[in-house]
Every structure is written in C-alpha cells, then in structure tokens.
Enzyme design. Sequence first.
Site, PDB file in Angstrom:
ATOM      1  CE  LYS A 142       6.375 -19.028 -12.543  1.00  0.00           C
ATOM      2  NZ  LYS A 142       8.094 -19.162 -12.425  1.00  0.00           N
ATOM      3  CB  CYS A 155       7.321 -17.924 -17.520  1.00  0.00           C
ATOM      4  SG  CYS A 155       7.431 -19.069 -18.770  1.00  0.00           S
ATOM      5  CE  LYS A 200       0.960 -26.404 -13.744  1.00  0.00           C
ATOM      6  NZ  LYS A 200       1.839 -27.089 -14.696  1.00  0.00           N
ATOM      7  CB  VAL A 203       2.097 -21.483 -19.124  1.00  0.00           C
ATOM      8  CG1 VAL A 203       0.653 -21.767 -18.667  1.00  0.00           C
ATOM      9  CG2 VAL A 203       3.122 -21.180 -17.873  1.00  0.00           C
ATOM     10  CG  HIS A 240      14.574 -14.546 -16.929  1.00  0.00           C
ATOM     11  ND1 HIS A 240      14.005 -15.485 -15.905  1.00  0.00           N
ATOM     12  CD2 HIS A 240      13.715 -13.705 -17.353  1.00  0.00           C
ATOM     13  CE1 HIS A 240      12.622 -15.143 -16.015  1.00  0.00           C
ATOM     14  NE2 HIS A 240      12.404 -13.973 -16.969  1.00  0.00           N
ATOM     15  CD1 TRP A 255      15.543 -16.964 -13.064  1.00  0.00           C
ATOM     16  CD2 TRP A 255      16.509 -18.997 -13.480  1.00  0.00           C
ATOM     17  NE1 TRP A 255      15.510 -17.269 -14.321  1.00  0.00           N
ATOM     18  CE2 TRP A 255      15.994 -18.433 -14.889  1.00  0.00           C
ATOM     19  CE3 TRP A 255      17.401 -20.302 -13.708  1.00  0.00           C
ATOM     20  CZ2 TRP A 255      16.139 -19.212 -16.155  1.00  0.00           C
ATOM     21  CZ3 TRP A 255      17.342 -20.858 -14.977  1.00  0.00           C
ATOM     22  CH2 TRP A 255      16.899 -20.436 -16.065  1.00  0.00           C
ATOM     23  CE  LYS A 292      13.922 -23.369 -12.691  1.00  0.00           C
ATOM     24  NZ  LYS A 292      13.141 -22.375 -12.148  1.00  0.00           N
TER      25      LYS A 292
END
Length: 297
Positions: free
Chosen positions: A85, A98, A125, A138, A241, A288, A291
């Site tokens: 990524k 990532c 991409k 990925v 993370h 993040w 999310k």
Amino acid sequence: GEAHRHLMAQALRIPVFRTRCCQRSLLHLRGERRASAGPRSQTQRRGSFAAGRREPARILLRAAASASRSAAMSSGAAAVEVYVKAKPGTGATVLGDCPFSARVLLTLEEKAIAHTRHLIDFSDKPQWFLEANPEGKVPVLHHEGKWIADSDVICEHLEGGAFPDARALSPADESTRQVGAAFFGAFVKFFTNGDAAAEPALRDGLAAEVKAIDAALQGKTFLGGDDVCSVDLALYPKLRHMAVACGHYKGFAVPQECAALASYMKAMAKRPSVVDTYYPDEYILEGWQPKLGLSNL
C-alpha cells in the site's frame, strides 16, 4: 514469455524502491565491502507506547527494477517483487500504513531476501495490476511467475522451500504461534464500535488481549526469545496500529502493568527492518479515521 515481459514493462512505470538486502547484494556483485552502519539521518522521537516515531520523510527513488532483479538473481533465487500500500494522494511514491503489508516487508527484510518493492495507490490502481491481480488487494507477491496474495500465504511461501538459504523465522515453541491470535479482532471490534452500551465490555476485552501478550513476553525480549520470530513480525504492526489509533481516537491506554510489552515495542522499533519499513503515526491515524464507529452506521 511475452505476457510477462509486457507486465514487467508496465511495472516499471511505477516507483520502485531498492531494499537494504538488494543493496547488500549489489555491493557483493561489485566486490565492494559493505561499510559499517553509521548514525541514521532521521531522528526518533520518544515517549509514546508506539515508540520509534520520526519526522515524515519521502523515500528517495533511486533503483531501477532491472538492477533489483539482478541482485535477487545473484542469490540463486528468482526475482521477488512485492506490491504494498502507498499513502493515498502521493502518486504512489510514499509507503502507506497497512499492517499486513508491513508484515510482509518485515519478513523479507529479516530473512534478507532481495526484492523489489512497488507501491500501489488504492485511489488509482493501475489497470495492469488489476488484470494481473483481479482482487486488487495488497500485499501481493510476484515470484516464479506466480501472484501470491494474503499476508499469511505470502509469509508461508517465504518461509517455505523456495528460499532454503534464508534465515528461518518459525518460532521454536509451537505455542508461540497462538500469542495474540485474538488481539486484532478485539482491536477492530472496539475501534469500530458505535454502541455506547457495548463500549465498556469491548474496551475490557481489548485490555485483556493486551495483557495476555504482555504475559507471553515475561522474561523475553521478543516472542521468539532473544531474537524475533514470524509471530513478532505479524503482531508488532498490529500492536502499533492499535496503540496509535485507539490512543488518539478512543482514549485507550495500554495498562500500566504491561511493562514487558512496553519494552518489547521499544525493542522492535529499533530493529533495522522496522526502521527501513517505517511510516509515521499520522498515516495510521488517517487510515483508521474513516473506520471509527463504523459498526453503528
């Protein structure tokens, strides 16, 4: 064959990065003696659980894919190319956040497998990449004419018979493989939770998983003992993370009694493989943020 040559020609259109292990191979080919490592130009900031923060820096683009492939072939193995990524909006020139890509990169570095790193921008991409890898995910590895997706499968391949001369990373104690097995799920459930009533139980569940990892680290520098094993390389990026994202967005603090885990994170952050695959905390927060509370939408 012709299809592979066309694919590689397309691959050369995106930035390529020479890895430390590729550099070592090239120096060997030239008969030069590798200089001893000197002080790093990028300073590290201390004081956070996710130790090892540094000022963001753009990676210099220097290596051509052909040179990296030659270096890989010098070790007797077919060229290894890894697609990971990129930070969105950087034109696929800056490594992204990532944790699964990080695991694969760490494995390649720790095993000293020469490889070419390609960055894929999720917001743009390349069509050739989607044609070769229809799911477009990925990390993905290209080796011996095969595209290998999923970090678990990739790392199994790297640890398998394809690289008999590379350092083995499997833990000596099979029980080590289970350490942190439920951690990432607990992290994601807590972070994405949007139900206030469920928050305390999910927070406690994450804390319990963190304490279990700390318990497994008692008397050890790494989960592998005095040196890292494959479980360390899978778990460390996820722990980082969690510490960064949950600490910033959810006010979650790693329990103070987890001294072994705190020491572990600092030790991991100092490893050359981690330094060479580093991305700033800010990238983690950006990745993040969308999310946060997602499960309640």
